[in-house]
Write a protein that holds these residues in place. Structure first.
Motif, PDB file in Angstrom:
ATOM      1  N   SER A 127       0.838  -1.212   0.000  1.00 37.86           N
ATOM      2  CA  SER A 127       0.000   0.000   0.000  1.00 37.86           C
ATOM      3  C   SER A 127       0.865   1.252   0.000  1.00 37.86           C
ATOM      4  O   SER A 127       0.580   2.214  -0.717  1.00 37.86           O
ATOM      5  N   GLU A 128       1.942   1.252   0.791  1.00 38.09           N
ATOM      6  CA  GLU A 128       2.837   2.409   0.845  1.00 38.09           C
ATOM      7  C   GLU A 128       3.593   2.604  -0.467  1.00 38.09           C
ATOM      8  O   GLU A 128       3.942   3.722  -0.828  1.00 38.09           O
ATOM      9  N   ALA A 129       3.841   1.512  -1.176  1.00 41.93           N
ATOM     10  CA  ALA A 129       4.548   1.586  -2.461  1.00 41.93           C
ATOM     11  C   ALA A 129       3.620   2.034  -3.587  1.00 41.93           C
ATOM     12  O   ALA A 129       4.086   2.360  -4.671  1.00 41.93           O
ATOM     13  N   GLY A 130       2.311   2.039  -3.342  1.00 39.18           N
ATOM     14  CA  GLY A 130       1.355   2.456  -4.367  1.00 39.18           C
ATOM     15  C   GLY A 130       0.971   1.358  -5.334  1.00 39.18           C
ATOM     16  O   GLY A 130       0.677   1.626  -6.499  1.00 39.18           O
ATOM     17  N   ALA A 131       0.961   0.112  -4.856  1.00 39.78           N
ATOM     18  CA  ALA A 131       0.558  -1.006  -5.716  1.00 39.78           C
ATOM     19  C   ALA A 131      -0.879  -0.816  -6.200  1.00 39.78           C
ATOM     20  O   ALA A 131      -1.686  -0.149  -5.549  1.00 39.78           O
ATOM     21  N   ASP A 132      -1.189  -1.409  -7.331  1.00 35.60           N
ATOM     22  CA  ASP A 132      -2.534  -1.317  -7.905  1.00 35.60           C
ATOM     23  C   ASP A 132      -3.499  -2.319  -7.288  1.00 35.60           C
ATOM     24  O   ASP A 132      -4.707  -2.188  -7.430  1.00 35.60           O
ATOM     25  N   GLY A 133      -2.971  -3.311  -6.615  1.00 34.78           N
ATOM     26  CA  GLY A 133      -3.776  -4.299  -5.910  1.00 34.78           C
ATOM     27  C   GLY A 133      -2.840  -5.194  -5.123  1.00 34.78           C
ATOM     28  O   GLY A 133      -1.705  -5.422  -5.529  1.00 34.78           O
ATOM     29  N   TRP A 134      -3.304  -5.667  -3.958  1.00 34.07           N
ATOM     30  CA  TRP A 134      -2.475  -6.546  -3.143  1.00 34.07           C
ATOM     31  C   TRP A 134      -3.343  -7.354  -2.206  1.00 34.07           C
ATOM     32  O   TRP A 134      -4.467  -6.983  -1.896  1.00 34.07           O
ATOM     33  N   VAL A 135      -2.806  -8.482  -1.789  1.00 33.13           N
ATOM     34  CA  VAL A 135      -3.511  -9.403  -0.908  1.00 33.13           C
ATOM     35  C   VAL A 135      -2.707  -9.542   0.385  1.00 33.13           C
ATOM     36  O   VAL A 135      -1.497  -9.728   0.353  1.00 33.13           O
ATOM     37  N   ASN A 136      -3.395  -9.426   1.514  1.00 33.75           N
ATOM     38  CA  ASN A 136      -2.785  -9.642   2.827  1.00 33.75           C
ATOM     39  C   ASN A 136      -3.465 -10.819   3.502  1.00 33.75           C
ATOM     40  O   ASN A 136      -4.683 -10.944   3.448  1.00 33.75           O
ATOM     41  N   THR A 137      -2.672 -11.677   4.134  1.00 31.57           N
ATOM     42  CA  THR A 137      -3.218 -12.796   4.887  1.00 31.57           C
ATOM     43  C   THR A 137      -3.184 -12.453   6.366  1.00 31.57           C
ATOM     44  O   THR A 137      -2.113 -12.366   6.954  1.00 31.57           O
ATOM     45  N   THR A 138      -4.356 -12.279   6.950  1.00 32.58           N
ATOM     46  CA  THR A 138      -4.400 -11.880   8.360  1.00 32.58           C
ATOM     47  C   THR A 138      -4.089 -13.026   9.308  1.00 32.58           C
ATOM     48  O   THR A 138      -3.611 -12.800  10.405  1.00 32.58           O
ATOM     49  N   HIS A 139      -4.304 -14.262   8.887  1.00 23.38           N
ATOM     50  CA  HIS A 139      -4.061 -15.379   9.804  1.00 23.38           C
ATOM     51  C   HIS A 139      -2.585 -15.788   9.862  1.00 23.38           C
ATOM     52  O   HIS A 139      -2.211 -16.609  10.688  1.00 23.38           O
ATOM     53  N   LYS A 140      -1.746 -15.210   9.021  1.00 21.90           N
ATOM     54  CA  LYS A 140      -0.322 -15.561   9.054  1.00 21.90           C
ATOM     55  C   LYS A 140       0.488 -14.568   9.884  1.00 21.90           C
ATOM     56  O   LYS A 140       1.338 -14.972  10.667  1.00 21.90           O
ATOM     57  N   THR A 141       0.269 -13.281   9.666  1.00 22.97           N
ATOM     58  CA  THR A 141       1.106 -12.295  10.341  1.00 22.97           C
ATOM     59  C   THR A 141       0.324 -11.290  11.191  1.00 22.97           C
ATOM     60  O   THR A 141       0.919 -10.384  11.754  1.00 22.97           O
ATOM     61  N   LEU A 142      -0.969 -11.444  11.251  1.00 26.10           N
ATOM     62  CA  LEU A 142      -1.799 -10.608  12.125  1.00 26.10           C
ATOM     63  C   LEU A 142      -2.679 -11.536  12.957  1.00 26.10           C
ATOM     64  O   LEU A 142      -2.494 -12.743  12.964  1.00 26.10           O
TER      65      LEU A 142
END
Length: 172
Positions: A127-142
């Motif tokens: 998000s900070e890099a300005g990607a056009d789309g990205w996926v985050n896995t909350t069960h792995k690192t959050l």
């Protein structure tokens, strides 16, 4: 299919049309390779730097991405995994600069980097890099009790199309 797999499938399917060329990180999750098959996309693989001692991927070779763009000017999307499954991050700012220079959209499987956005001590997040789309896995690192992920879309993405594609891959 839940977690980041469905997010990756939806992101790639909505971002490119059948028959389009896409740049893909060789160190990607199998969901991106599945999306290429089901969506009829033509992959051009970007080389990764490797540490011969540990056998770990060190991220994309920036020079190879620059070279590939000259050889494959029709590819307008780049899908990469950051951080790698070994926890090594690519310089997303440098990648974003290259993609913007060549009119390429940047998509990131950030399954193992969901926490990046919460600390300046972490690598730059998608998000900070300005990607056009990205996926985050909350069960792995959050903190998440079930297999759950977030699908994040930049302004480039058609949210209605992404919703339609999500309905193809998941039931809830």
């Amino acid at each position: 299919v839940n977690g980041s797999t469905v997010g990756n499938l939806a992101l790639m399917t909505a971002a490119a049309k059948p028959g389009e060329e896409v740049f893909v990180d060789r160190n990607s999750h199998r969901s991106l390779f599945s999306a290429m098959v089901t969506s009829g996309l033509i992959p051009f693989y970007i080389k990764n730097r490797w540490d011969d001692h540990s056998g770990c991927s060190l991220g994309l070779e920036y020079e190879h991405l620059e070279d590939m763009n000259h050889k494959q000017p029709g590819a307008k999307n780049l899908f990469l995994t950051n951080p790698t499954y070994d926890g090594i991050s690519t310089d997303l700012k440098k990648i974003r600069t290259l993609t913007e220079k060549h009119g390429i959209h940047l998509f990131v499987d950030e399954a193992h980097g969901s926490h990046f956005v919460f600390s300046s001590r972490c690598p730059l997040s998608a998000s900070e890099a300005g990607a056009d789309g990205w996926v985050n896995t909350t069960h792995k690192t959050l903190s998440s009790l079930t297999q759950s992920s977030l699908l994040n879309l930049g302004e480039y993405m058609d949210t209605d199309l992404v919703k339609e594609v999500l309905n193809l891959y998941q039931s809830t």
